[in-house]
Structure formats: C-alpha cells, structure tokens
Motif scaffolding. Structure first.
Motif, short mmCIF file in Angstrom:
data_model
loop_
_atom_site.label_atom_id
_atom_site.label_comp_id
_atom_site.label_asym_id
_atom_site.label_seq_id
_atom_site.Cartn_x
_atom_site.Cartn_y
_atom_site.Cartn_z
N TYR A 184 0.83 -1.20 0.00
CA TYR A 184 0.00 0.00 0.00
C TYR A 184 0.87 1.25 0.00
CZ TYR A 184 -3.70 -3.24 1.07
OH TYR A 184 -4.58 -4.27 1.00
N LEU A 185 0.46 2.22 -0.79
CA LEU A 185 1.19 3.48 -0.89
C LEU A 185 0.31 4.62 -0.40
CD1 LEU A 185 2.70 3.13 -4.48
CD2 LEU A 185 3.80 2.59 -2.31
N LYS A 186 0.95 5.62 0.19
CA LYS A 186 0.24 6.83 0.58
C LYS A 186 0.13 7.74 -0.64
CE LYS A 186 1.73 6.71 5.36
NZ LYS A 186 2.51 7.38 6.41
N MET A 199 1.62 9.96 -6.08
CA MET A 199 1.88 11.13 -6.92
C MET A 199 3.29 11.08 -7.48
SD MET A 199 -0.15 14.26 -5.08
CE MET A 199 0.56 14.03 -3.46
N ASP A 200 4.26 10.67 -6.66
CA ASP A 200 5.64 10.54 -7.13
C ASP A 200 5.76 9.44 -8.17
OD1 ASP A 200 6.62 12.55 -5.56
OD2 ASP A 200 7.38 11.22 -3.99
N LEU A 201 5.12 8.32 -7.89
CA LEU A 201 5.20 7.18 -8.79
C LEU A 201 4.63 7.51 -10.17
CD1 LEU A 201 5.77 4.09 -9.11
CD2 LEU A 201 3.41 3.74 -8.38
N LEU A 202 3.45 8.14 -10.19
CA LEU A 202 2.77 8.42 -11.46
C LEU A 202 3.08 9.80 -12.02
CD1 LEU A 202 -0.74 6.90 -10.63
CD2 LEU A 202 1.19 5.81 -11.80
N GLN A 203 3.81 10.60 -11.24
CA GLN A 203 4.14 11.96 -11.66
C GLN A 203 2.86 12.75 -11.96
OE1 GLN A 203 7.46 13.36 -11.88
NE2 GLN A 203 7.60 11.61 -10.51
N PHE A 224 -9.29 3.21 -3.26
CA PHE A 224 -8.41 3.56 -2.15
C PHE A 224 -9.05 3.13 -0.84
CE2 PHE A 224 -10.85 7.11 -0.46
CZ PHE A 224 -11.65 7.44 -1.55
N SER A 225 -8.26 3.15 0.20
CA SER A 225 -8.75 2.90 1.56
C SER A 225 -8.35 4.10 2.41
CB SER A 225 -8.11 1.64 2.15
OG SER A 225 -8.42 0.52 1.37
N LYS A 226 -9.25 4.49 3.28
CA LYS A 226 -8.96 5.62 4.15
C LYS A 226 -9.02 5.14 5.59
CE LYS A 226 -10.14 10.43 4.94
NZ LYS A 226 -11.00 11.54 4.52
N TYR A 268 -3.33 3.40 -1.19
CA TYR A 268 -3.65 2.84 -2.51
C TYR A 268 -2.93 1.50 -2.65
CZ TYR A 268 -4.87 7.69 -3.26
OH TYR A 268 -5.41 8.93 -3.13
N ASP A 269 -3.67 0.53 -3.14
CA ASP A 269 -3.10 -0.80 -3.36
C ASP A 269 -2.23 -0.75 -4.62
OD1 ASP A 269 -2.61 -3.47 -4.04
OD2 ASP A 269 -4.50 -4.11 -3.15
N VAL A 270 -1.00 -1.18 -4.50
CA VAL A 270 -0.07 -1.16 -5.63
C VAL A 270 -0.61 -1.98 -6.79
CG1 VAL A 270 2.22 -1.94 -6.38
CG2 VAL A 270 1.96 -0.73 -4.22
N HIS A 271 -1.27 -3.09 -6.47
CA HIS A 271 -1.82 -3.94 -7.53
C HIS A 271 -2.92 -3.22 -8.30
CE1 HIS A 271 0.58 -7.18 -6.03
NE2 HIS A 271 0.05 -7.08 -4.84
#
Length: 93
Positions: A37-39, A44-48, A65-67, A74-77
């Motif tokens: 899971y990513l914050k 935003m960094d990953l997808l620019q 997403f999950s809050k 966000y699930d990486v998958h």
C-alpha cells in the motif's frame, strides 16, 4: 558563492551508490517485498501526477483507495491494473 570541484572519484562513488540503490530496488521487486500500500504522496511521485489529478482519480472511482484515520492508502496492484487497462498500443491522431 563557494565552488565545489567534483572529481572523477566523486563521480565514481556516486555511480556505485546509485548502482547499489538500483540493486536494492530490483531485489525488493523480485522478492516481492515492495510495499503493498502506498500513501498519496508516494502515488503522486510514482505516477508523476498532481494532488488534483489524484483526487480526480479517487472521486471518479478510477483508482480505488482505503482511508484509515484520515490517511489514504492505494493498493499497488490496483495502480498496476489501472496502468495495464489504460495501455495504449496505437494512437491515431
């Protein structure tokens, strides 16, 4: 303004540090130890993308997403699935 002189040894050291980071990332990826899971900031960094774009992806249901406690994960998958589903092989102008 002080100047710094970069030597070939400095560049060589930088190269070795960079290679070690790449090796570490590749090992993590191949062993499946990447974070599941990513914050928001990481996505935003990953997808620019901007915070507004990420918000739009959440609001229109494009990116699930999950809050938890005010933090959005966000699930990486799901991100990988979204990228695969939106892959463009040929673009007509």
């Amino acid at each position: 303004m002080p100047t710094n002189i970069i030597t070939t040894d400095d560049l060589r050291e930088f190269k070795m540090e960079l290679l070690e980071e790449f090796k570490k990332m590749l090992n993590q990826q191949s062993s499946g130890t990447l974070k599941r899971y990513l914050k928001s900031a990481e996505v935003m960094d990953l997808l620019q993308i901007s915070p507004g774009t990420l918000q739009n992806l959440r609001v229109n249901g494009t990116l699930p997403f999950s809050k938890i406690g005010g933090i959005i994960y966000y699930d990486v998958h799901e991100i990988q699935k979204l990228m695969e589903e939106n892959r463009v092989f040929h673009f007509d102008l």
